[in-house]
Design an enzyme around this catalytic site. Structure first.
Site, PDB file in Angstrom:
ATOM      1  N   HIS A  47       0.838  -1.211   0.000  1.00 38.46           N
ATOM      2  CA  HIS A  47       0.000   0.000   0.000  1.00 38.46           C
ATOM      3  C   HIS A  47       0.870   1.258   0.000  1.00 38.46           C
ATOM      4  O   HIS A  47       0.561   2.245  -0.654  1.00 38.46           O
ATOM      5  CB  HIS A  47      -0.878   0.053   1.262  1.00 38.46           C
TER       6      HIS A  47
ATOM      7  N   LYS B 295      -0.782  -6.927  -8.253  1.00 39.86           N
ATOM      8  CA  LYS B 295      -1.048  -8.238  -7.635  1.00 39.86           C
ATOM      9  C   LYS B 295      -2.514  -8.634  -7.885  1.00 39.86           C
ATOM     10  O   LYS B 295      -2.818  -9.769  -8.189  1.00 39.86           O
ATOM     11  CB  LYS B 295      -0.770  -8.217  -6.132  1.00 39.86           C
TER      12      LYS B 295
ATOM     13  N   GLN C 126      -8.631  -7.301 -10.868  1.00 43.16           N
ATOM     14  CA  GLN C 126      -9.259  -6.092 -10.308  1.00 43.16           C
ATOM     15  C   GLN C 126      -8.784  -4.856 -11.079  1.00 43.16           C
ATOM     16  O   GLN C 126      -9.564  -3.960 -11.392  1.00 43.16           O
ATOM     17  CB  GLN C 126      -8.903  -5.962  -8.830  1.00 43.16           C
TER      18      GLN C 126
ATOM     19  N   SER D 108      -2.605  -8.295   3.069  1.00 43.45           N
ATOM     20  CA  SER D 108      -3.036  -8.167   4.466  1.00 43.45           C
ATOM     21  C   SER D 108      -3.343  -9.539   5.061  1.00 43.45           C
ATOM     22  O   SER D 108      -3.221  -9.751   6.255  1.00 43.45           O
ATOM     23  CB  SER D 108      -4.273  -7.283   4.549  1.00 43.45           C
TER      24      SER D 108
END
Ligand code: PAF
Length: 274
Positions: free
Chosen positions: A35, A146, A150, A183
């Site tokens: 991030h 990654k 999306q 995460s």
């Protein structure tokens, strides 16, 4: 740095800064180096807005949603260190505005890979992304490679509804064992983390064999067996073209390998360009 969970305050902030260009970095929190790289890639002289919202609509598994790590205080501290200008962290009531989008038709390439195995996932992603873009009207938005499928969806939404929005693609950040940061890695114990190292090595090995002329489907079965012998359960392992996500064939210079797998019930994805 400012932060708010109020949509009204966000609009006030946007109005106050209406003469400036904006980069949006959408996240679900639990910020890691991946991030932070997205934040670093925001073009200079733009206002950096990080959104933090665990979007229930994109979870096809309620346990995955319930276990999603929540670390809001340390997320805010990381944003501060990374010169973020505004952290927008809407509460649950935000979900109402997401349901305003009806009659959503996703392109064909959303039906494979995670679109095939995670029912409703991309509709959920579509709704939040479109809503954030509608509200914030960013000039730039940063997304990681990654989550390759999306990223294609985001580009589709941007090209259809937000012609002035530039999508910045950011390369996958890996730890020193080459595991793609996620995460969900926080939910793995030490032993499982060691097992997760095999994912990238497996992809690399398949890539080399394909480049050397091997048949993907044969190599795939061998690698799945190896992974499963390490208690990594493979959901999919596929070789597809980058722009259409069609099964790779012909000139494969623009193709990638995609994997989704489970280690100790934690779902991980990764991909590698051929
Ligand atoms: O990649 C993610 O973290 C999420 O899918 C996103 C883009 C923030 C939408 O909820």
């Amino acid at each position: 740095m400012e932060s708010t969970s109020s949509i009204k305050d966000l609009y006030k902030y946007l109005e106050f800064n209406s003469d400036k260009k904006i980069t949006l970095i959408p996240t679900m929190g639990n910020l890691h180096k991946g991030h932070l790289k997205l934040i670093e890639k925001a073009p200079a002289n733009t206002i950096k807005i990080v959104s933090i919202y665990i979007n229930k609509l994109q979870f096809n598994n309620s346990n995955d949603y319930d276990c999603y790590p929540k670390t809001i205080n340390s997320d805010i501290a990381k944003c501060q260190v990374h010169n973020v200008d505004m952290v927008f962290m809407p509460d649950e009531s935000f979900a109402k505005s997401l349901n305003e989008y009806k009659d959503i038709h996703l392109p064909k390439f959303m039906n494979c890979l995670c679109g095939e195995t995670r029912d409703g996932h991309f509709i959920g992603v579509y709704k939040i992304i479109r809503n954030l873009f509608d509200m914030i009207k960013p000039n730039y938005a940063c997304f990681g490679l990654k989550d390759f499928q999306q990223l294609l969806l985001v580009k589709f939404v941007a090209s259809k509804y937000f012609p002035n929005l530039d999508i910045i693609e950011v390369k996958t950040i890996r730890n020193k064992e080459k595991i793609a940061l996620s995460s969900r890695l926080n939910r793995l114990d030490k032993k499982s983390l060691v097992r997760a190292e095999s994912i990238f090595f497996s992809l690399k090995s398949i890539r080399q064999k394909i480049i050397d002329g091997a048949d993907f489907n044969t190599v795939k079965e061998e690698e799945i067996q190896k992974l499963e012998s390490k208690s990594i359960s493979v959901e999919y392992l596929e070789h597809r073209m980058n722009s259409s996500l069609d099964v790779a064939k012909g000139d494969i210079s623009n193709s990638s390998l995609f994997i989704a797998c489970y280690i100790n019930n934690v779902r991980l994805i990764d991909n590698i360009q051929i």
